[in-house]
Write an enzyme that holds these catalytic residues in place. Structure first.
Site, short mmCIF file in Angstrom:
data_model
loop_
_atom_site.label_atom_id
_atom_site.label_comp_id
_atom_site.label_asym_id
_atom_site.label_seq_id
_atom_site.Cartn_x
_atom_site.Cartn_y
_atom_site.Cartn_z
N HIS A 26 -46.67 -0.80 -30.86
CA HIS A 26 -47.80 -1.15 -29.99
C HIS A 26 -47.34 -1.22 -28.54
O HIS A 26 -46.16 -1.01 -28.23
CB HIS A 26 -48.48 -2.44 -30.46
CG HIS A 26 -47.58 -3.66 -30.53
ND1 HIS A 26 -46.92 -4.16 -29.44
CD2 HIS A 26 -47.23 -4.46 -31.58
CE1 HIS A 26 -46.21 -5.23 -29.78
NE2 HIS A 26 -46.37 -5.42 -31.08
N HIS A 29 -44.26 -3.33 -27.64
CA HIS A 29 -43.00 -2.66 -27.96
C HIS A 29 -42.68 -1.62 -26.89
O HIS A 29 -41.55 -1.48 -26.43
CB HIS A 29 -43.09 -1.93 -29.31
CG HIS A 29 -43.26 -2.83 -30.49
ND1 HIS A 29 -44.12 -2.54 -31.52
CD2 HIS A 29 -42.68 -4.01 -30.82
CE1 HIS A 29 -44.06 -3.50 -32.44
NE2 HIS A 29 -43.19 -4.40 -32.03
N CYS A 134 -42.38 -19.62 -42.36
CA CYS A 134 -43.44 -18.70 -41.93
C CYS A 134 -42.89 -17.28 -41.98
O CYS A 134 -41.92 -16.95 -41.30
CB CYS A 134 -43.91 -19.03 -40.52
SG CYS A 134 -45.00 -17.75 -39.85
N CYS A 137 -42.92 -15.42 -38.53
CA CYS A 137 -41.81 -15.78 -37.63
C CYS A 137 -40.47 -15.39 -38.23
O CYS A 137 -39.47 -15.35 -37.53
CB CYS A 137 -41.76 -17.27 -37.36
SG CYS A 137 -43.19 -17.94 -36.52
N CYS A 151 -49.35 -21.86 -38.74
CA CYS A 151 -48.36 -21.51 -37.73
C CYS A 151 -49.11 -21.16 -36.45
O CYS A 151 -50.10 -20.41 -36.50
CB CYS A 151 -47.53 -20.31 -38.21
SG CYS A 151 -46.70 -19.46 -36.86
N HIS A 154 -48.92 -17.23 -35.92
CA HIS A 154 -49.45 -16.28 -36.91
C HIS A 154 -50.73 -16.73 -37.59
O HIS A 154 -51.30 -15.99 -38.38
CB HIS A 154 -48.34 -15.92 -37.91
CG HIS A 154 -47.18 -15.25 -37.23
ND1 HIS A 154 -46.08 -15.96 -36.78
CD2 HIS A 154 -47.01 -13.97 -36.85
CE1 HIS A 154 -45.26 -15.12 -36.17
NE2 HIS A 154 -45.79 -13.93 -36.20
N LYS A 305 -54.91 -11.17 -26.52
CA LYS A 305 -53.66 -11.02 -27.24
C LYS A 305 -53.76 -9.85 -28.20
O LYS A 305 -54.83 -9.58 -28.76
CB LYS A 305 -53.38 -12.28 -28.06
CG LYS A 305 -52.60 -13.33 -27.28
CD LYS A 305 -52.34 -14.55 -28.12
CE LYS A 305 -51.18 -14.32 -29.09
NZ LYS A 305 -50.76 -15.56 -29.75
N LYS A 308 -54.42 -7.53 -34.82
CA LYS A 308 -54.99 -6.55 -35.74
C LYS A 308 -56.46 -6.84 -35.99
O LYS A 308 -57.28 -5.95 -36.10
CB LYS A 308 -54.25 -6.59 -37.08
CG LYS A 308 -53.14 -5.59 -37.15
CD LYS A 308 -52.67 -5.49 -38.59
CE LYS A 308 -51.34 -4.78 -38.67
NZ LYS A 308 -50.69 -4.95 -39.95
O1 ME8 Z 1 -39.18 -9.74 -33.02
N1 ME8 Z 1 -45.76 -7.90 -25.15
O2 ME8 Z 1 -39.62 -7.62 -33.78
P1 ME8 Z 1 -41.10 -7.41 -33.21
C1 ME8 Z 1 -44.47 -7.69 -24.84
N2 ME8 Z 1 -37.45 -7.58 -35.21
N3 ME8 Z 1 -43.48 -7.63 -25.75
C2 ME8 Z 1 -43.82 -7.82 -27.03
C3 ME8 Z 1 -45.16 -8.05 -27.44
C4 ME8 Z 1 -46.15 -8.08 -26.41
N4 ME8 Z 1 -47.45 -8.28 -26.69
N5 ME8 Z 1 -45.16 -8.20 -28.78
C5 ME8 Z 1 -43.87 -8.07 -29.20
C6 ME8 Z 1 -38.88 -8.75 -33.66
N6 ME8 Z 1 -43.07 -7.85 -28.15
C7 ME8 Z 1 -37.51 -8.67 -34.31
C8 ME8 Z 1 -36.46 -8.56 -33.22
S1 ME8 Z 1 -33.96 -8.24 -32.36
C9 ME8 Z 1 -32.43 -8.45 -32.99
C10 ME8 Z 1 -35.04 -8.50 -33.69
C11 ME8 Z 1 -41.61 -7.68 -28.16
O3 ME8 Z 1 -41.50 -6.07 -33.68
C12 ME8 Z 1 -40.91 -8.84 -28.84
O4 ME8 Z 1 -40.80 -9.92 -27.98
O5 ME8 Z 1 -41.95 -8.58 -33.55
C13 ME8 Z 1 -39.59 -8.21 -29.18
O6 ME8 Z 1 -38.72 -8.25 -28.07
C14 ME8 Z 1 -39.97 -6.76 -29.50
O7 ME8 Z 1 -41.28 -6.56 -28.94
C15 ME8 Z 1 -40.03 -6.50 -31.00
O8 ME8 Z 1 -40.92 -7.41 -31.62
#
Ligand code: ME8
Length: 535
Positions: A26, A29, A134, A137, A151, A154, A305, A308
């Site tokens: 998304h 990411h 959770c 998380c 949570c 979530h 935010k 889904k």
């Molecule tokens: O946390 N705006 O994975 P993830 C900006 N697998 N950044 C965002 C965001 C948003 N709306 N939503 C998510 C994980 N992110 C773990 C990480 S690292 C060893 C393991 C960022 O898919 C989030 O903060 O939930 C994270 O840095 C990255 O996207 C992956 O999030």
């Protein structure tokens, strides 16, 4: 070695968080990967030996559950989802050096080695535990942090987990982590996050944490060495990707070359894991801690935010496609220009279109177009010979120093502002000095000087903006008459590039608008296609 090539000026190892593959990529990411890519490109241009790692987090109950819901085996599901991330990053021109998947064999070796080292030291012990967990998380949560039993992040109730697990002795490392953060003000940034982490370290409830789950409750993960009933729980697995990615246990020379990471770029929601758990684990495993962890803000979409259920989780691929040939540049530019990186920001289609059109099509595009048209008309399409000193030129030298300071602090929006201010000023300079009138009056020397200055500013701007909008910068580079192979502008061997000047006599290529306004009809509108060529 040709004289333009110099030895690398040190290394720069940058990582991003690895994304969970339980759902498609998304915009949040994408935001993080774009920022990391900007830094990687910027540091490569400085001649540093850059290694840029990104990838995906494939283990854990979240992914296992999503695979089940999709009616696929976890492995097949991960293969399919990971390829979506790879495609998205390709479409966004993310120039990573390596893409890690935590299901790779090389990673299992590393995770098990870290586990073994910690257990051998007595930092991992077995104990039974009962708590609220959770899945979203991938963490235990406290009863008092729940809102209506759910949570906060979530919006679902955590489940009660009661089992015998391995625990990591975080309590032993808390004072050391505090010392490390206090002694190294840059280690955790931005400042607000650093304070937050220091506060968390004071919280007596932040104690030892579970690093494994029973095989009965989690099967999709790396087995605990010498204990078939236990599976290593996501955070040791996920965090260790940063050392796997540079050859820990598999390529010691590479590991020595790049570790410790210069920067772990992550989102604000996972600061605790990176700024507390990870360095503690590394200290326990006798591995040097990273130089910096930077936690960026979150992106919302049209003020909401990502969710889904709201259905606003936009696929970055569709965004890129929407805006034509320069779709990736447009999204990259907008996301980093619109919001200070340490704060939360918002994606809005309307604002993207207006920002990008104003900055890239009108401001920068017009400067290039007007300048090249005048160069064609009055200088036979060649960079004119001119008196080299001029205040605007000096300013364009200074801008690199200012930008270097902003980039050091990950102030992308300020960097972009500085570039655009120079472009504005040069447009105004042309309007004020009217080189066309000077040529008509026979004041060719003055006219040439002005056009040379403008060309030189454009050259500088192309280099400074390259990390943000690599395609556009390359197209400007082409029109300025430079070699046309991809990569020229970001070639790390051209160390002195920023302080070079454009060569008089170089033949420019006036091929029409470099970046046409986007979003004004249904067709992809931005493009580099020659149009209205003047010669
Ligand atoms: O946390 N705006 O994975 P993830 C900006 N697998 N950044 C965002 C965001 C948003 N709306 N939503 C998510 C994980 N992110 C773990 C990480 S690292 C060893 C393991 C960022 O898919 C989030 O903060 O939930 C994270 O840095 C990255 O996207 C992956 O999030």
């Amino acid at each position: 070695m040709p004289s333009t090539e110099k030895a690398p000026r040190g290394k720069y190892y940058i990582t991003t968080a690895i994304d969970y593959v339980n759902a498609s990529p998304h915009i949040g990411h994408a935001y993080e990967k774009i920022a990391a890519d900007v830094l990687a490109r910027y540091h490569r241009m400085q001649g540093e030996d850059v290694f840029f790692l990104t990838g995906v987090d494939e283990h854990g109950s979240k992914v296992e559950k999503s695979a089940q819901q999709a009616g696929k085996s976890p492995k097949d599901f991960c293969d399919e989802m990971s390829s979506k991330f790879i495609t998205a990053w390709k479409n966004l021109d993310i120039s990573y050096d390596s893409f890690i998947r935590t299901t790779e064999d090389r990673h299992a070796l590393v995770v098990q080695e870290v586990f073994r080292r910690l257990r051998a030291k007595g930092d991992i012990y077995k104990s039974s535990y009962s708590g609220l967990y959770c899945d979203g998380c991938e963490d235990f949560v406290r009863e008092r942090d729940l809102v209506d039993g759910n949570c906060v992040f979530h919006k679902v109730p955590p489940k009660t987990v009661e089992e015998e697990n391995y625990f990591f002795k975080l309590t032993k490392y808390k004072p050391l982590i505090k010392e490390w953060i206090e002694a190294n003000p840059d280690a955790v940034q931005p400042e607000g996050r650093r304070k937050e982490v220091l506060n968390q370290l004071e919280d007596p409830e932040l104690g030892d944490f579970s690093v494994s789950r029973s095989r009965a409750s989690l099967s999709w993960g790396i087995p605990v060495p010498d204990d078939a009933d236990q599976v290593i729980y996501v955070w040791i697995d996920a965090l260790s990707n940063y050392i796997t990615g540079v050859g820990f246990q598999t390529d010691e020379a590479k590991f020595a070359q790049y570790w410790p990471a210069n920067l772990h770029l992550i989102g604000k929601d996972i600061t605790k894991f990176h700024a507390i758990y990870w360095p503690a684990m590394l200290m326990g495993a006798d591995i040097v801690v990273p130089r910096q962890i930077y936690a960026h803000g979150f992106i919302t979409v049209e003020g909401q935010k990502l969710s889904k259920s709201i259905g606003n989780v936009i696929d970055p691929n569709s965004l890129v496609a929407q805006f034509g040939d320069y779709g990736s540049d447009a999204l990259r530019f907008y996301l980093l220009a619109a919001t200070p990186f340490d704060q939360d920001g918002d994606y809005s289609r309307e604002r993207l279109i207006s920002t990008v059109n104003a900055a890239l099509a009108n401001n920068l595009g017009n400067l290039l177009n007007r300048t090249l048209t005048l160069v064609d008309k009055y200088c036979d399409g060649r960079v004119p010979i001119s008196d080299p000193e001029h205040t605007l030129r000096e300013q364009s030298n200074t801008i690199h120093v200012v930008i270097a300071q902003h980039m050091e602090r990950l102030e992308f929006a300020k960097t972009i502002d500085a570039i655009l201010a120079l472009v504005d000023q040069t447009n105004k300079y042309l309007a004020d000095e009217k080189p066309w009138a000077l040529f008509k009056e026979g004041k060719d020397l003055q006219g040439r000087d002005i056009l040379y200055t403008s060309l030189e500013v454009i050259r500088r701007v192309a280099m400074e903006i390259y990390p943000f909008t690599p395609k556009l910068a390359q197209a400007i580079w082409h029109q300025l008459g430079y070699e046309d192979h991809v990569g020229t502008i970001g070639d790390s061997r051209k160390l002195d590039g920023f302080f070079d000047t454009i060569e008089p006599g170089q033949i420019v290529r006036n091929e029409g608008p470099i970046f046409r306004r986007i979003g004004e009809d249904d067709e992809p509108t931005a493009g580099s296609k020659p149009e209205g060529k003047k010669k």
